[in-house]
Motif scaffolding. Structure first.
Motif, short mmCIF file in Angstrom:
data_model
loop_
_atom_site.label_atom_id
_atom_site.label_comp_id
_atom_site.label_asym_id
_atom_site.label_seq_id
_atom_site.Cartn_x
_atom_site.Cartn_y
_atom_site.Cartn_z
N MET B 1 121.03 17.23 64.01
CA MET B 1 122.05 17.97 63.25
C MET B 1 121.99 17.56 61.78
N ALA B 2 122.08 18.56 60.89
CA ALA B 2 122.07 18.25 59.46
C ALA B 2 123.32 17.44 59.11
N ASP B 3 123.23 16.69 58.01
CA ASP B 3 124.37 15.86 57.60
C ASP B 3 125.65 16.67 57.48
N PHE B 4 125.53 17.77 56.73
CA PHE B 4 126.74 18.54 56.46
C PHE B 4 126.37 19.94 56.02
N GLY B 5 127.14 20.91 56.47
CA GLY B 5 126.96 22.27 56.02
C GLY B 5 128.29 22.99 56.05
N LEU B 6 128.42 24.00 55.21
CA LEU B 6 129.70 24.72 55.17
C LEU B 6 129.45 26.16 54.75
N THR B 7 130.02 27.10 55.48
CA THR B 7 130.00 28.49 55.04
C THR B 7 131.44 28.97 54.89
N LYS B 8 131.63 29.80 53.90
CA LYS B 8 132.98 30.23 53.53
C LYS B 8 133.02 31.75 53.62
N LYS B 9 134.06 32.27 54.26
CA LYS B 9 134.13 33.72 54.43
C LYS B 9 135.56 34.18 54.18
N ASP B 10 135.71 35.20 53.35
CA ASP B 10 137.04 35.77 53.10
C ASP B 10 137.40 36.73 54.21
N LEU B 11 138.61 36.58 54.76
CA LEU B 11 139.09 37.45 55.84
C LEU B 11 140.29 38.24 55.33
N ALA B 12 140.77 39.13 56.19
CA ALA B 12 141.93 39.94 55.81
C ALA B 12 143.14 39.06 55.54
N GLY B 13 144.05 39.58 54.73
CA GLY B 13 145.32 38.88 54.49
C GLY B 13 145.19 37.66 53.59
N GLY B 14 144.10 37.58 52.81
CA GLY B 14 143.92 36.44 51.92
C GLY B 14 143.56 35.15 52.63
N VAL B 15 143.14 35.28 53.89
CA VAL B 15 142.76 34.09 54.68
C VAL B 15 141.28 33.78 54.41
N VAL B 16 140.98 32.47 54.32
CA VAL B 16 139.60 32.04 54.16
C VAL B 16 139.18 31.23 55.39
N LEU B 17 138.02 31.59 55.93
CA LEU B 17 137.45 30.85 57.06
C LEU B 17 136.40 29.89 56.52
N LEU B 18 136.61 28.60 56.78
CA LEU B 18 135.63 27.57 56.40
C LEU B 18 134.95 27.11 57.69
N ASP B 19 133.69 27.45 57.84
CA ASP B 19 132.94 27.07 59.04
C ASP B 19 132.15 25.80 58.69
N VAL B 20 132.58 24.68 59.27
CA VAL B 20 132.04 23.38 58.89
C VAL B 20 131.04 22.92 59.97
N GLN B 21 129.93 22.36 59.52
CA GLN B 21 128.92 21.87 60.47
C GLN B 21 128.47 20.47 60.08
N GLY B 22 128.12 19.68 61.08
CA GLY B 22 127.52 18.37 60.82
C GLY B 22 128.50 17.23 60.93
N TYR B 23 128.41 16.29 59.99
CA TYR B 23 129.24 15.09 60.04
C TYR B 23 130.20 15.08 58.87
N LEU B 24 131.44 14.74 59.17
CA LEU B 24 132.45 14.61 58.12
C LEU B 24 132.82 13.14 58.01
N ASP B 25 132.11 12.43 57.16
CA ASP B 25 132.36 11.00 57.02
C ASP B 25 132.50 10.64 55.54
N ALA B 26 132.45 9.34 55.24
CA ALA B 26 132.65 8.90 53.85
C ALA B 26 131.51 9.36 52.95
#
Lengths: 141, 117
Positions: B1-26
């Motif tokens: 698995m890659a260290d970290f990845g993120l994709t951001k997508k605008d949805l209806a109603g001003g909502v943002v989807l943040l699709d996070v992948q990998g490791y969330l560390d220091a």
């Protein structure tokens, strides 16, 4: 499967990109010791938090230092000893976080030490300022 | 698995989807911090964080959400956690965060929290 007595060591430098190396080392050690995989995430977490604290608080950002880890697994017992020669950091002096206060003020400090205490059965710290810090954590299996 | 990845997508109603992948560390948390801060600066305070592909999270990663949810709520927004992986769920449970954050299993449920389903 019975736990297999295992002893493994690792030395890293004080960089956050080494945290993944630490977690791989912990996972491989647990596999070598045939420890129940259900506690792998928690033990990795406690050790990651301890090492991340040393990286953050132990050394000035431009100073390279080494951090040594020694894992010993025996029937009923997992132990890790983490040694460094940076500034001493006392987990005992860190109070458990007040989650409501953290959320209200957006605070993030103290969470790592809290997790170490939550996960491990013993957290013991000794130091000689500027010479050697030693953190020992034990989890009964 | 890659260290970290993120994709951001605008949805209806001003909502943002943040699709996070990998490791969330220091080592990686600042990248998520920056992405959330960019949403706030763009006036988007209704966030869904999809965490099913996050294999590991430490207090540094969880701290991003602790630091951000207050700012989101100040602007009548929120941060909803979508399908956290078992490892992520375990850490949120240890920190007591599952009583603070909405944790949902489907995108429709997440959108419903914002009245945008």
């Amino acid at each position: 499967m019975q736990v297999r007595p295992t002893q493994r060591s690792l030395t890293i430098t004080n960089r956050t990109d080494q945290l993944q190396v630490v977690r791989d080392f912990v996972r491989e050690s647990l596999h070598a010791g045939a420890v129940n995989s259900g506690i792998e995430n928690r033990i990795s977490l406690a050790i990651d938090e301890a090492v991340a604290n040393i990286i953050e608080h132990g050394y000035e950002s431009d100073r390279t230092g080494s951090i040594d880890l020694l894992i010993e697994i025996s029937p009923g017992r997992f132990q890790v000893v983490i040694r460094d020669s940076g500034h001493s950091f006392h987990p005992d002096g860190v109070a458990d976080p007040d989650l409501d206060e953290h959320l209200r003020e957006g605070k993030r400090s103290g969470l790592g030490v809290f997790l170490m205490r939550q996960v491990m059965d013993e957290v013991e710290y000794s130091f000689r300022e500027g010479l050697r810090n030693e953190l020992k954590m034990v989890k009964y299996l | 698995m890659a260290d970290f990845g993120l994709t951001k997508k605008d949805l209806a109603g001003g909502v943002v989807l943040l699709d996070v992948q990998g490791y969330l560390d220091a080592h990686t948390f600042e990248q998520l911090d920056d992405a959330i801060e960019a949403c706030f600066k763009g006036g988007k305070h209704r966030l869904i964080a999809k965490l099913d592909k996050v294999g590991y999270i430490s207090s540094a990663g969880a701290g991003v959400f602790i630091g951000a949810i207050g700012k989101a709520k100040e602007k009548q927004g929120d941060i909803v956690l979508l399908s956290p992986s078992p490892n992520v769920r375990e850490v949120f449970d240890l920190l007591g965060l599952t009583r603070v954050f909405h944790v949902v299993a489907t995108l429709n449920e997440a959108l419903a929290k914002f009245g945008a389903a």
